[in-house]
Design an enzyme around this catalytic site. Sequence first.
Site: not given
Ligand code: CO
Length: 221
Positions: A110, A54, A113, A56, A58
């Site tokens: 994750h 992803c 998400c 993302d 993090r």
């Molecule tokens: Co995500």
Amino acid sequence: MCAEKDDLSKANLISYEKLLEGNKTFVKETLQLDPDYFEKLAAGQTPPVLWIGCADSRVPANQITHTKPGEIFVHRNIANVVVHSDMNMLSVLDYAVNILEVKHVIVCGHYGCGGVIAALSNKQFGIVDNWLRHIKDVYRLHTAELDGIKDEQKRTDRLVELNVIENVNNLSSTSIVQNAWKNGRDLSVHGWVYRLNTGYINDLKVSVKNNEKLNEVFKFK
Ligand code: CO
């Protein structure tokens, strides 16, 4: 927004200049440990792993797996979706499998998400809604199981897992992966989910090394 919260979010912001300063620190600290580090890394890459994760902020592939630059070839998009007509993903996959000759392709989602949460909602978020439609399709494939989960958090977590599992399947269905298998290549496709609030990866144990389990219509000769 209250003033206190405003100050806190400002303190968390990393400015543009700070990134460039950070780069200088990175070079300095790295050279202290190994004066030839960059020269060696510049000579070429032979990563054994392709990571599809992803976007993302993090979930950075190298940090969470304690690996270094040069060890993982990375492709990331919103909610780690594998779409068989996505030229970006196909180019990355083909290059990784046929030129870099990676041994493992890992789809890593994750829990928590935002893309999956958005796909489960009825809200509009803009262009991304079209991308997240693929996750709504995953929901449609698994409606009975997902609707049977009453706890909203658990239902979202399961959709995160099912999205990874479907994308392992999508990768296995590509001619790129199937041709590698047909040619006797040692190539595995894995499905993982990272948990933001513990830092641990959950191996969904859905790894595949051949097309035997694929639905008949997806098998290439
Ligand atoms: Co995500």
